[in-house]
Design a protein around this motif. Structure first.
Motif, PDB file in Angstrom:
ATOM      1  N   UNK A 199      68.673  59.147  -2.713  1.00 12.17           N
ATOM      2  CA  UNK A 199      68.529  59.714  -4.045  1.00 12.17           C
ATOM      3  C   UNK A 199      68.265  61.206  -3.934  1.00 12.17           C
ATOM      4  N   UNK A 200      68.777  61.966  -4.869  1.00 12.41           N
ATOM      5  CA  UNK A 200      68.444  63.387  -4.926  1.00 12.41           C
ATOM      6  C   UNK A 200      67.074  63.493  -5.577  1.00 12.41           C
ATOM      7  N   UNK A 201      66.118  64.061  -4.863  1.00  7.39           N
ATOM      8  CA  UNK A 201      64.748  64.086  -5.350  1.00  7.39           C
ATOM      9  C   UNK A 201      64.251  65.499  -5.631  1.00  7.39           C
ATOM     10  N   UNK A 202      65.097  66.491  -5.489  1.00 13.14           N
ATOM     11  CA  UNK A 202      64.660  67.865  -5.747  1.00 13.14           C
ATOM     12  C   UNK A 202      65.840  68.687  -6.210  1.00 13.14           C
ATOM     13  N   UNK A 203      65.573  69.746  -6.918  1.00 11.45           N
ATOM     14  CA  UNK A 203      66.613  70.694  -7.282  1.00 11.45           C
ATOM     15  C   UNK A 203      67.051  71.417  -6.009  1.00 11.45           C
ATOM     16  N   UNK A 204      68.299  71.854  -5.928  1.00 10.18           N
ATOM     17  CA  UNK A 204      68.800  72.438  -4.695  1.00 10.18           C
ATOM     18  C   UNK A 204      68.288  73.821  -4.347  1.00 10.18           C
ATOM     19  N   UNK A 205      67.735  74.541  -5.299  1.00  9.28           N
ATOM     20  CA  UNK A 205      67.349  75.909  -4.991  1.00  9.28           C
ATOM     21  C   UNK A 205      66.247  76.386  -5.942  1.00  9.28           C
ATOM     22  N   UNK A 206      65.410  77.246  -5.444  1.00 11.10           N
ATOM     23  CA  UNK A 206      64.406  77.921  -6.258  1.00 11.10           C
ATOM     24  C   UNK A 206      64.626  79.413  -6.101  1.00 11.10           C
ATOM     25  N   UNK A 207      64.656  80.123  -7.212  1.00 13.45           N
ATOM     26  CA  UNK A 207      64.785  81.571  -7.170  1.00 13.45           C
ATOM     27  C   UNK A 207      63.516  82.166  -7.759  1.00 13.45           C
ATOM     28  N   UNK A 208      62.759  82.864  -6.947  1.00 17.55           N
ATOM     29  CA  UNK A 208      61.524  83.500  -7.394  1.00 17.55           C
ATOM     30  C   UNK A 208      61.712  85.008  -7.358  1.00 17.55           C
ATOM     31  N   UNK A 209      61.136  85.698  -8.358  1.00 20.62           N
ATOM     32  CA  UNK A 209      61.267  87.149  -8.460  1.00 20.62           C
ATOM     33  C   UNK A 209      59.935  87.783  -8.064  1.00 20.62           C
ATOM     34  N   UNK A 261      64.983  71.529  -0.760  1.00 16.04           N
ATOM     35  CA  UNK A 261      65.022  70.306   0.024  1.00 16.04           C
ATOM     36  C   UNK A 261      65.347  70.677   1.456  1.00 16.04           C
ATOM     37  N   UNK A 262      65.012  69.799   2.374  1.00 14.73           N
ATOM     38  CA  UNK A 262      65.289  70.124   3.758  1.00 14.73           C
ATOM     39  C   UNK A 262      66.614  69.517   4.180  1.00 14.73           C
ATOM     40  N   UNK A 263      67.261  70.148   5.123  1.00 12.21           N
ATOM     41  CA  UNK A 263      68.548  69.671   5.598  1.00 12.21           C
ATOM     42  C   UNK A 263      69.276  70.791   6.322  1.00 12.21           C
ATOM     43  N   UNK A 264      70.564  70.609   6.512  1.00  2.25           N
ATOM     44  CA  UNK A 264      71.384  71.583   7.219  1.00  2.25           C
ATOM     45  C   UNK A 264      72.087  72.483   6.213  1.00  2.25           C
ATOM     46  N   UNK A 265      71.880  73.792   6.345  1.00  2.00           N
ATOM     47  CA  UNK A 265      72.494  74.756   5.438  1.00  2.00           C
ATOM     48  C   UNK A 265      73.826  75.222   5.997  1.00  2.00           C
ATOM     49  N   UNK A 266      74.832  75.247   5.132  1.00  2.20           N
ATOM     50  CA  UNK A 266      76.153  75.793   5.470  1.00  2.20           C
ATOM     51  C   UNK A 266      76.571  76.757   4.372  1.00  2.20           C
ATOM     52  N   UNK A 267      77.076  77.928   4.763  1.00  3.84           N
ATOM     53  CA  UNK A 267      77.615  78.848   3.773  1.00  3.84           C
ATOM     54  C   UNK A 267      78.839  78.229   3.123  1.00  3.84           C
ATOM     55  N   UNK A 268      79.162  78.682   1.914  1.00  2.00           N
ATOM     56  CA  UNK A 268      80.339  78.200   1.197  1.00  2.00           C
ATOM     57  C   UNK A 268      81.577  78.439   2.052  1.00  2.00           C
ATOM     58  N   UNK A 269      82.574  77.598   1.856  1.00  8.41           N
ATOM     59  CA  UNK A 269      83.803  77.684   2.643  1.00  8.41           C
ATOM     60  C   UNK A 269      84.389  79.093   2.568  1.00  8.41           C
ATOM     61  N   UNK A 270      84.752  79.629   3.717  1.00 10.68           N
ATOM     62  CA  UNK A 270      85.327  80.966   3.787  1.00 10.68           C
ATOM     63  C   UNK A 270      84.294  82.074   3.781  1.00 10.68           C
ATOM     64  N   UNK A 295      75.812  75.062   0.895  1.00  9.37           N
ATOM     65  CA  UNK A 295      75.337  73.706   0.643  1.00  9.37           C
ATOM     66  C   UNK A 295      74.202  73.376   1.603  1.00  9.37           C
ATOM     67  N   UNK A 296      73.371  72.442   1.173  1.00  8.17           N
ATOM     68  CA  UNK A 296      72.374  71.849   2.055  1.00  8.17           C
ATOM     69  C   UNK A 296      72.729  70.382   2.158  1.00  8.17           C
TER      70      UNK A 296
END
Length: 142
Positions: free
Chosen positions: A42-52, A64-73, A92-93
């Motif tokens: 299940x997805x249990x968290x939003x994918x990103x937090x942006x704090x200023x 969330x924890x996992x493997x980060x990959x930059x967008x294709x290209x 993506x994570x």
């Protein structure tokens, strides 16, 4: 202090769950939460937090924890100094079999990239920093 909790640990827990006759697992360990039902994550968290911060820099962090990959290209070198919009997908994570898009969440220019492609990221770990556009700064100050 809690010991490190990594991708191999998650894979081992999920493999054990899938080999069992249990139908649901809800694991909470420090800042990590893993919920599995009938073998589906299940997805249990939003994918990103942006704090200023006070210098009008947006810190885009993983929720969330996992493997980060930059967008294709894309790559750290290509995204450095790029101008991004809030809806821009930066990567993506992936955790287990789930892939979650990471969006910039703010409008600005990348001032620093904190992760490399393929890095294992922790909950709330900074991914990149954006120097906000003046219009975005004004809008957020209202």
């Amino acid at each position: 202090m809690q010991p490190e909790f990594g991708e191999a640990d998650l894979a081992e827990i999920v493999a054990g769950f899938r080999a069992s006759r249990f139908t649901r697992l809800d694991l909470r360990y420090g800042t990590v939460r893993l919920a599995i039902q009938n073998g589906e994550v299940e997805r249990v968290a939003e994918p990103v937090t942006t704090e200023i911060d006070e210098s009008c820099t947006a810190v885009v962090s993983a929720d969330l924890l996992g493997t980060f990959r930059f967008a294709e290209g894309s790559s750290a070198a290509l995204i450095a100094s790029a101008h991004l919009k809030p809806e821009t997908v930066i990567g993506t994570i992936t955790v287990l079999d789930e892939r979650v898009e990471v969006k910039a969440g703010a409008c600005g220019t990348v001032s620093h990239v904190d992760v490399e492609d393929g890095a294992f990221v922790e909950y709330r770990q900074p991914l990149l920093r954006l120097r906000l556009d003046e219009a975005d700064q004004m809008r957020r100050s209202l």
